[in-house]
Design a protein around this motif. Structure first.
Motif, PDB file in Angstrom:
ATOM      1  N   GLY A 266       0.775  -1.230   0.000  1.00  0.00           N
ATOM      2  CA  GLY A 266       0.000   0.000   0.000  1.00  0.00           C
ATOM      3  C   GLY A 266       0.805   1.278   0.000  1.00  0.00           C
ATOM      4  N   TYR A 267       2.125   1.177  -0.015  1.00  0.00           N
ATOM      5  CA  TYR A 267       2.919   2.391  -0.035  1.00  0.00           C
ATOM      6  C   TYR A 267       4.191   2.222  -0.859  1.00  0.00           C
ATOM      7  CZ  TYR A 267       4.787   0.069   4.235  1.00  0.00           C
ATOM      8  OH  TYR A 267       5.274  -0.836   5.146  1.00  0.00           O
ATOM      9  N   THR A 268       4.664   3.358  -1.348  1.00  0.00           N
ATOM     10  CA  THR A 268       5.818   3.438  -2.229  1.00  0.00           C
ATOM     11  C   THR A 268       6.992   4.044  -1.479  1.00  0.00           C
ATOM     12  OG1 THR A 268       4.522   3.602  -4.258  1.00  0.00           O
ATOM     13  CG2 THR A 268       6.683   4.625  -4.301  1.00  0.00           C
ATOM     14  N   ALA A 269       8.207   3.677  -1.874  1.00  0.00           N
ATOM     15  CA  ALA A 269       9.406   4.223  -1.240  1.00  0.00           C
ATOM     16  C   ALA A 269      10.283   4.931  -2.267  1.00  0.00           C
ATOM     17  CB  ALA A 269      10.203   3.108  -0.569  1.00  0.00           C
ATOM     18  N   TRP A 270      10.897   6.012  -1.823  1.00  0.00           N
ATOM     19  CA  TRP A 270      11.930   6.713  -2.595  1.00  0.00           C
ATOM     20  C   TRP A 270      13.237   6.614  -1.822  1.00  0.00           C
ATOM     21  CZ3 TRP A 270       7.037   8.549  -1.871  1.00  0.00           C
ATOM     22  CH2 TRP A 270       6.296   8.911  -3.004  1.00  0.00           C
ATOM     23  N   ARG A 271      14.334   6.527  -2.550  1.00  0.00           N
ATOM     24  CA  ARG A 271      15.661   6.522  -1.938  1.00  0.00           C
ATOM     25  C   ARG A 271      16.557   7.456  -2.742  1.00  0.00           C
ATOM     26  NH1 ARG A 271      17.422   0.507  -2.383  1.00  0.00           N
ATOM     27  NH2 ARG A 271      16.372   0.765  -4.383  1.00  0.00           N
ATOM     28  N   VAL A 272      17.394   8.194  -2.042  1.00  0.00           N
ATOM     29  CA  VAL A 272      18.306   9.095  -2.724  1.00  0.00           C
ATOM     30  C   VAL A 272      19.491   9.382  -1.806  1.00  0.00           C
ATOM     31  CG1 VAL A 272      17.060  11.161  -1.938  1.00  0.00           C
ATOM     32  CG2 VAL A 272      18.528  11.289  -3.960  1.00  0.00           C
ATOM     33  N   ILE A 273      20.671   9.486  -2.383  1.00  0.00           N
ATOM     34  CA  ILE A 273      21.870   9.863  -1.642  1.00  0.00           C
ATOM     35  C   ILE A 273      22.263  11.275  -2.076  1.00  0.00           C
ATOM     36  CG2 ILE A 273      24.329   9.389  -1.323  1.00  0.00           C
ATOM     37  CD1 ILE A 273      23.667   6.440  -1.389  1.00  0.00           C
ATOM     38  N   VAL A 274      22.482  12.135  -1.085  1.00  0.00           N
ATOM     39  CA  VAL A 274      22.785  13.539  -1.371  1.00  0.00           C
ATOM     40  C   VAL A 274      24.081  13.944  -0.683  1.00  0.00           C
ATOM     41  CG1 VAL A 274      20.317  14.024  -1.502  1.00  0.00           C
ATOM     42  CG2 VAL A 274      21.531  14.506   0.616  1.00  0.00           C
ATOM     43  N   THR A 275      24.667  15.010  -1.192  1.00  0.00           N
ATOM     44  CA  THR A 275      25.826  15.640  -0.549  1.00  0.00           C
ATOM     45  C   THR A 275      25.330  16.892   0.157  1.00  0.00           C
ATOM     46  OG1 THR A 275      27.319  14.814  -2.257  1.00  0.00           O
ATOM     47  CG2 THR A 275      28.105  16.629  -0.889  1.00  0.00           C
ATOM     48  N   PRO A 276      25.256  16.877   1.477  1.00  0.00           N
ATOM     49  CA  PRO A 276      24.648  18.011   2.191  1.00  0.00           C
ATOM     50  C   PRO A 276      25.564  19.225   2.197  1.00  0.00           C
ATOM     51  CG  PRO A 276      25.554  16.457   3.766  1.00  0.00           C
ATOM     52  CD  PRO A 276      25.733  15.837   2.397  1.00  0.00           C
ATOM     53  N   THR A 277      24.968  20.400   2.350  1.00  0.00           N
ATOM     54  CA  THR A 277      25.744  21.628   2.453  1.00  0.00           C
ATOM     55  C   THR A 277      26.225  21.872   3.874  1.00  0.00           C
ATOM     56  OG1 THR A 277      23.684  22.859   2.781  1.00  0.00           O
ATOM     57  CG2 THR A 277      24.537  22.691   0.526  1.00  0.00           C
ATOM     58  N   GLU A 278      25.591  21.212   4.866  1.00  0.00           N
ATOM     59  CA  GLU A 278      25.998  21.328   6.257  1.00  0.00           C
ATOM     60  C   GLU A 278      25.938  19.951   6.904  1.00  0.00           C
ATOM     61  OE1 GLU A 278      23.572  24.109   8.297  1.00  0.00           O
ATOM     62  OE2 GLU A 278      24.091  25.803   6.996  1.00  0.00           O
ATOM     63  N   PRO A 279      26.800  19.677   7.905  1.00  0.00           N
ATOM     64  CA  PRO A 279      26.750  18.392   8.599  1.00  0.00           C
ATOM     65  C   PRO A 279      25.415  18.198   9.312  1.00  0.00           C
ATOM     66  CG  PRO A 279      28.779  19.586   9.110  1.00  0.00           C
ATOM     67  CD  PRO A 279      27.872  20.554   8.408  1.00  0.00           C
ATOM     68  N   LEU A 280      24.989  16.948   9.422  1.00  0.00           N
ATOM     69  CA  LEU A 280      23.755  16.650  10.149  1.00  0.00           C
ATOM     70  C   LEU A 280      23.975  16.797  11.638  1.00  0.00           C
ATOM     71  CD1 LEU A 280      22.315  13.465   8.407  1.00  0.00           C
ATOM     72  CD2 LEU A 280      21.596  15.828   8.121  1.00  0.00           C
ATOM     73  N   ALA A 281      23.005  17.393  12.322  1.00  0.00           N
ATOM     74  CA  ALA A 281      23.069  17.491  13.777  1.00  0.00           C
ATOM     75  C   ALA A 281      22.660  16.173  14.428  1.00  0.00           C
ATOM     76  CB  ALA A 281      22.173  18.621  14.271  1.00  0.00           C
ATOM     77  N   ASP A 282      21.739  15.464  13.807  1.00  0.00           N
ATOM     78  CA  ASP A 282      21.291  14.171  14.314  1.00  0.00           C
ATOM     79  C   ASP A 282      20.676  13.411  13.145  1.00  0.00           C
ATOM     80  OD1 ASP A 282      18.734  15.264  13.930  1.00  0.00           O
ATOM     81  OD2 ASP A 282      18.659  15.973  15.992  1.00  0.00           O
TER      82      ASP A 282
ATOM     83  N   ALA B 109      19.542  10.839  -9.190  1.00  0.00           N
ATOM     84  CA  ALA B 109      19.884   9.962  -8.063  1.00  0.00           C
ATOM     85  C   ALA B 109      18.664   9.365  -7.381  1.00  0.00           C
ATOM     86  CB  ALA B 109      20.707  10.741  -7.037  1.00  0.00           C
ATOM     87  N   VAL B 110      17.457   9.802  -7.743  1.00  0.00           N
ATOM     88  CA  VAL B 110      16.245   9.358  -7.046  1.00  0.00           C
ATOM     89  C   VAL B 110      15.793   7.997  -7.561  1.00  0.00           C
ATOM     90  CG1 VAL B 110      13.826   9.890  -6.558  1.00  0.00           C
ATOM     91  CG2 VAL B 110      15.521  11.739  -6.643  1.00  0.00           C
ATOM     92  N   LEU B 111      15.594   7.065  -6.633  1.00  0.00           N
ATOM     93  CA  LEU B 111      15.039   5.749  -6.940  1.00  0.00           C
ATOM     94  C   LEU B 111      13.652   5.647  -6.331  1.00  0.00           C
ATOM     95  CD1 LEU B 111      18.143   3.524  -6.068  1.00  0.00           C
ATOM     96  CD2 LEU B 111      17.511   4.419  -8.313  1.00  0.00           C
ATOM     97  N   LYS B 112      12.711   5.044  -7.054  1.00  0.00           N
ATOM     98  CA  LYS B 112      11.333   4.903  -6.575  1.00  0.00           C
ATOM     99  C   LYS B 112      10.894   3.457  -6.761  1.00  0.00           C
ATOM    100  CE  LYS B 112       6.645   6.765  -7.388  1.00  0.00           C
ATOM    101  NZ  LYS B 112       5.975   5.541  -7.930  1.00  0.00           N
ATOM    102  N   HIS B 113      10.368   2.846  -5.691  1.00  0.00           N
ATOM    103  CA  HIS B 113       9.943   1.447  -5.752  1.00  0.00           C
ATOM    104  C   HIS B 113       8.682   1.242  -4.915  1.00  0.00           C
ATOM    105  CE1 HIS B 113      13.734   0.212  -7.624  1.00  0.00           C
ATOM    106  NE2 HIS B 113      14.358   0.929  -6.713  1.00  0.00           N
ATOM    107  N   ASP B 114       7.710   0.545  -5.468  1.00  0.00           N
ATOM    108  CA  ASP B 114       6.590   0.078  -4.660  1.00  0.00           C
ATOM    109  C   ASP B 114       7.088  -1.013  -3.715  1.00  0.00           C
ATOM    110  OD1 ASP B 114       4.896   1.769  -6.018  1.00  0.00           O
ATOM    111  OD2 ASP B 114       4.160   0.234  -7.407  1.00  0.00           O
ATOM    112  N   LEU B 115       6.489  -1.096  -2.535  1.00  0.00           N
ATOM    113  CA  LEU B 115       6.949  -2.035  -1.518  1.00  0.00           C
ATOM    114  C   LEU B 115       6.024  -3.243  -1.417  1.00  0.00           C
ATOM    115  CD1 LEU B 115       8.079   0.440   1.277  1.00  0.00           C
ATOM    116  CD2 LEU B 115       9.482  -0.750  -0.411  1.00  0.00           C
TER     117      LEU B 115
END
Length: 366
Positions: free
Chosen positions: A169-185, A248-254
């Protein structure tokens, strides 16, 4: 020397080949794709998977190419906490999960095999319980046939007949990015019928994943759709999507599988998604394939009937598939009253309950 034919060169198939090779088997991996590669996807490996990788002699190599992952918990779309994780308690009791690029794990597994073991561009059309495999380049015979050919497995038909995967009943997207700032969490954010999560990789990039309730096969417009759905959610989600690239975006039904009545038939054994495809809500799909590989190699070396493999693996993996499916149902709730009730219940849940709930998942040894 006993010979194993492994159908499928993904994580489960390569891990099975490594495990069997370490037990003295001659292995041949038949992979439909012309190259072994998975781009654009991160992978979380929990402590149970790391024990399996240690059993393969590859745990240290994997840890070197991964980063420790301590989830902060779950937020709502405005950034308010729904559930806080006790990362220290989880680390102390089970060990922290790690996050890595899926392609890196495939590289490590492939490098652990003899160069001649992997045959790409081979499409398997049928498997037979007597140990024969029919494929696009002819036939192959082995003392063991391993069906590691995924959700729509050809090998599975020889074990349990035709099984129809179930769309959840739901779809998933996956993508890897290069952030402009480090993640805080890091962590997940749950909305109404939608989720977004993010986690750092060892090279400084960030793996992002998202889900949304949609009919199967719904066409999408990739990054534009992600920005429309999640671009107003709390930081750093808008910035991560702004840094993403369309290609870079991947989309797949689950999908997942109904419970199979057995994972084995004479000389054939199923593992990974071919046996127990599950939704990604527990982060256990690849982990269970690695467990399968270790147990199958040990059992097949000691017991050619394979019944112990079915007895060890089927109850555990089907229990986890059920838990993952139920968690997905909860996370994908969309009706406002139910979402409010869910969020309230999670806020009231003690942090110790989370660690206790992970015990049946992570307290596994080879």
């Amino acid at each position: 020397m006993a010979k194993a034919i492994i159908v499928g060169g993904g994580i489960g198939g390569l891990a099975a080949a490594v495990a069997l090779n370490r037990h003295g088997w001659d292995v041949e991996v038949l992979e439909r794709a012309t190259t072994i590669a998975e781009v654009g996807a991160g992978l979380s490996l929990w402590s149970n998977a790391l024990r399996a990788l240690d059993a393969l002699g590859l745990g240290d190599q994997v840890r070197e190419r991964a980063v420790e992952q301590d989830s902060a918990g779950i937020r709502d779309s405005k950034g308010h906490w729904i559930s806080r994780a006790d990362a220290e308690a989880i680390r102390t009791r089970f060990g922290s999960p790690i996050m890595m690029h899926r392609a890196d794990l495939l590289d490590i597994l492939r490098a652990a095999l003899p160069e001649t073991a992997l045959r790409t561009g081979i499409s398997v059309t049928a498997a037979h319980p007597d140990g024969a495999v029919t494929h696009s380049a002819g036939t192959a015979e082995g003392d063991l046939i391993v069906g590691a050919d995924g959700l729509r497995s050809v090998v599975r038909r020889a074990v349990v007949g035709d099984i129809t995967p179930r769309y959840r009943g739901y779809t998933a997207w996956r993508v890897i990015v290069t952030p402009t700032e480090p993640l805080a969490d890091l962590g997940e954010t749950w909305g109404r019928g939608e989720r977004f999560g993010y986690a750092p990789l060892s090279d400084g990039r960030v793996y992002c994943f998202a889900t949304a309730n949609l009919p199967a096969g719904t066409p999408g417009d990739g990054l534009a759709e992600l920005r429309r759905r999640f671009g107003t959610w709390h930081a750093p989600i808008p910035a991560l999507l702004a840094a993403a690239e369309e290609s870079a975006v991947l989309k797949h039904d689950l999908y997942d599988l109904p419970d199979l009545k057995t994972y084995v038939a004479h000389r054939i054994a199923l593992l990974g998604d071919a046996a127990h495809a599950m939704t990604p809500n527990l982060g256990q799909g690849a982990c269970q394939a690695l467990e399968d590989a270790v147990i199958l190699a040990r059992v097949a070396t000691e017991d050619p009937t394979l019944t112990r493999y079915d007895a060890e693996r089927r109850p555990r993996t089907q229990m986890l598939a059920t838990r993952s499916r139920r968690l997905g149902t909860l996370a994908q709730l969309s009706a406002p009253p139910l979402v409010a009730l869910r969020n309230t219940a999670l806020r009231l849940l003690p942090t110790s309950a989370q660690a206790n709930s992970l015990a049946p998942v992570l307290d596994w040894t080879c």
